[in-house]
Design a protein around this motif. Structure first.
Motif, PDB file in Angstrom:
ATOM      1  N   PHE A 207       0.842  -1.202   0.000  1.00 47.42           N
ATOM      2  CA  PHE A 207       0.000   0.000   0.000  1.00 47.42           C
ATOM      3  C   PHE A 207       0.872   1.243   0.000  1.00 47.42           C
ATOM      4  O   PHE A 207       1.844   1.332   0.753  1.00 47.42           O
ATOM      5  N   ARG A 208       0.544   2.185  -0.844  1.00 48.97           N
ATOM      6  CA  ARG A 208       1.151   3.516  -0.790  1.00 48.97           C
ATOM      7  C   ARG A 208       0.077   4.547  -1.097  1.00 48.97           C
ATOM      8  O   ARG A 208      -0.622   4.432  -2.116  1.00 48.97           O
ATOM      9  N   HIS A 209      -0.042   5.521  -0.212  1.00 42.88           N
ATOM     10  CA  HIS A 209      -1.049   6.550  -0.395  1.00 42.88           C
ATOM     11  C   HIS A 209      -0.553   7.560  -1.424  1.00 42.88           C
ATOM     12  O   HIS A 209       0.021   8.597  -1.066  1.00 42.88           O
ATOM     13  N   GLU A 210      -0.706   7.204  -2.704  1.00 45.26           N
ATOM     14  CA  GLU A 210      -0.326   8.111  -3.784  1.00 45.26           C
ATOM     15  C   GLU A 210      -1.357   8.009  -4.901  1.00 45.26           C
ATOM     16  O   GLU A 210      -1.059   7.536  -5.983  1.00 45.26           O
ATOM     17  N   PRO A 211      -2.616   8.483  -4.598  1.00 41.02           N
ATOM     18  CA  PRO A 211      -3.685   8.404  -5.595  1.00 41.02           C
ATOM     19  C   PRO A 211      -3.279   9.126  -6.877  1.00 41.02           C
ATOM     20  O   PRO A 211      -2.672  10.190  -6.823  1.00 41.02           O
TER      21      PRO A 211
ATOM     22  N   ALA B  39      -0.275   3.236 -13.808  1.00 42.89           N
ATOM     23  CA  ALA B  39       0.958   2.624 -13.303  1.00 42.89           C
ATOM     24  C   ALA B  39       1.298   3.092 -11.894  1.00 42.89           C
ATOM     25  O   ALA B  39       2.267   2.625 -11.306  1.00 42.89           O
ATOM     26  N   ARG B  40       0.513   4.016 -11.364  1.00 40.76           N
ATOM     27  CA  ARG B  40       0.724   4.444  -9.975  1.00 40.76           C
ATOM     28  C   ARG B  40      -0.531   4.109  -9.184  1.00 40.76           C
ATOM     29  O   ARG B  40      -1.488   4.858  -9.169  1.00 40.76           O
ATOM     30  N   GLN B  41      -0.527   2.942  -8.576  1.00 36.59           N
ATOM     31  CA  GLN B  41      -1.701   2.476  -7.844  1.00 36.59           C
ATOM     32  C   GLN B  41      -1.460   2.599  -6.341  1.00 36.59           C
ATOM     33  O   GLN B  41      -0.331   2.762  -5.897  1.00 36.59           O
TER      34      GLN B  41
ATOM     35  N   ASP C 266      14.775   7.492  -3.788  1.00 35.07           N
ATOM     36  CA  ASP C 266      13.436   7.407  -3.211  1.00 35.07           C
ATOM     37  C   ASP C 266      12.927   8.810  -2.893  1.00 35.07           C
ATOM     38  O   ASP C 266      13.715   9.731  -2.687  1.00 35.07           O
ATOM     39  N   PRO C 267      11.590   8.981  -2.832  1.00 34.68           N
ATOM     40  CA  PRO C 267      11.017  10.312  -2.559  1.00 34.68           C
ATOM     41  C   PRO C 267      10.962  10.589  -1.053  1.00 34.68           C
ATOM     42  O   PRO C 267       9.897  10.775  -0.488  1.00 34.68           O
ATOM     43  N   PHE C 268      12.133  10.643  -0.400  1.00 35.43           N
ATOM     44  CA  PHE C 268      12.180  10.912   1.040  1.00 35.43           C
ATOM     45  C   PHE C 268      11.470  12.223   1.341  1.00 35.43           C
ATOM     46  O   PHE C 268      11.621  13.208   0.618  1.00 35.43           O
TER      47      PHE C 268
HETATM   48 MG    MG Z   1       7.376   5.891  -5.325  1.00 39.94          MG
END
Ligand code: MG
Ligand code: ATP
Ligand code: ZN
Length: 302
Positions: free
Chosen positions: A148-152, A157-159, A205-207
């Motif tokens: 899971f990643r909260h990136e609506p 390709a970005r789920q 990575d998007p730190f």
């Molecule tokens: Mg990412």
């Protein structure tokens, strides 16, 4: 942007992905799943001789491990935690009343012992640490999990919930960096076999936040992360379909992962973004699998 919307729309129209009303949260058709299963068998073919130990964790992990991982320091914007109703009759009445009135009933939800897994390898490190010292010949693990990643996003390709197949290696610096290089070469070869154009590039990575910028720059300067990029929704902005990460001894030190000679283990992981690879195949070869090139079909289905 237009291309992204149209690929997503075409995927919905064809039924390969199924709308849920939430960006980045989709159902998958049997055909979509069949492509992922076939690609995973290709991964198996490349990886099986190495004798990795297969482990499958569910898509949630122990909250204590999640806290210790430092994920909230680096990626608070992406994290997901599981909350539940923990009250009694009286609280239940106010909960239902609040819902009926359209209020924010979720405020009363309490944190559980479970966080949503952000990357397939997160539950592995504490699990292996508990077993004691790692043999000098190293440890190799084969993982797959929904993450899971909260990136609506409208980019298919970005789920927010997607699967990652990973191999994780623990051992000496030499051992784990060789492992990473081997999988970079294999990744390129595999994608060629399924008719996809790839490019490997250095990444970070998007730190989160200002302090995160330093971490990201350091990660790039030290060549700690590489990505395998494939055009999916755009040829200008390619999509990372695999990543190859060298953690040095950072995870070893954090989790107390030691080799038999007492030294801290180095670790590396390689991840396949399974939905992204399926989407790359559909974007490149078309939405009808029956019309894919024979060579590609033969690689995937024999
Ligand atoms: Mg990412
Ligand atoms: P990106 O830069 O595109 O956000 P990432 O660096 O966050 O990718 P990793 O953390 O390295 O990705 O995760 C391993 C792999 O999982 C990625 O190479 C990608 O294929 C896949 N992946 C990551 N985030 C997503 C997502 N939101 N939806 C689908 N697949 C993803
Ligand atoms: Zn990993």
């Amino acid at each position: 942007m237009d291309m992204q919307v149209s690929l997503l729309d075409r995927l919905f129209e064809s039924g390969l992905l199924i709308e849920t009303g939430v960006d980045g949260l989709y159902g998958r058709s049997g055909q979509f799943e069949d492509v992922i299963a076939a690609f995973e068998r290709l991964v198996d073919r490349f990886g099986s001789a190495d004798g990795a130990e297969a482990i499958r964790f569910p898509p949630g992990m122990n909250m204590a491990y999640f806290e210790k991982s430092g994920y909230m320091k680096s990626f608070p914007q992406l994290a997901g935690t599981v909350h539940s109703f923990c009250g009694h009759d009286h609280d239940h009445m106010s909960l239902l009343k609040c819902m009926e009135e359209g209020g924010d009933w979720t405020k009363e939800q309490k944190s559980t012992d479970i966080a949503l897994t952000p990357a397939a390898c997160y539950p592995l490190y504490p699990t292996i640490a508990k077993r004691g010292p790692i043999a000098m010949t190293g440890g190799l693990y084969d993982l797959q999990s929904y993450c899971f990643r909260h990136e609506p996003s409208k980019d298919p390709a970005r789920q927010q919930m997607f699967r990652m197949r990973e191999y994780v290696c623990m051992g000496t610096e030499h051992h784990v960096t060789e492992f990473r290089q081997t999988w970079m070469d294999r990744g390129v070869e595999m994608m060629k076999l399924v008719g996809l154009d790839v490019e490997i590039d250095i990444a970070n990575d998007p730190f989160f936040g200002r302090a995160g910028r330093l971490l990201a720059n350091n990660q790039r300067d030290q060549n700690l992360k590489f990505e395998l990029l494939i055009p999916v929704t755009s040829t200008a902005n390619k999509t990372a379909c695999m990543s190859f990460n060298y953690h040095q001894d950072a995870f070893g030190a954090k989790w107390d992962l030691n080799l038999e000679d007492g030294s801290v283990a180095h670790t590396a992981c390689v991840g396949f973004g399974l939905e992204r690879i399926a989407l790359a195949l559909f974007a490149h070869h078309g939405l009808d699998v029956a019309l894919w090139p024979d060579a590609v079909r033969k690689t995937l289905w024999g």
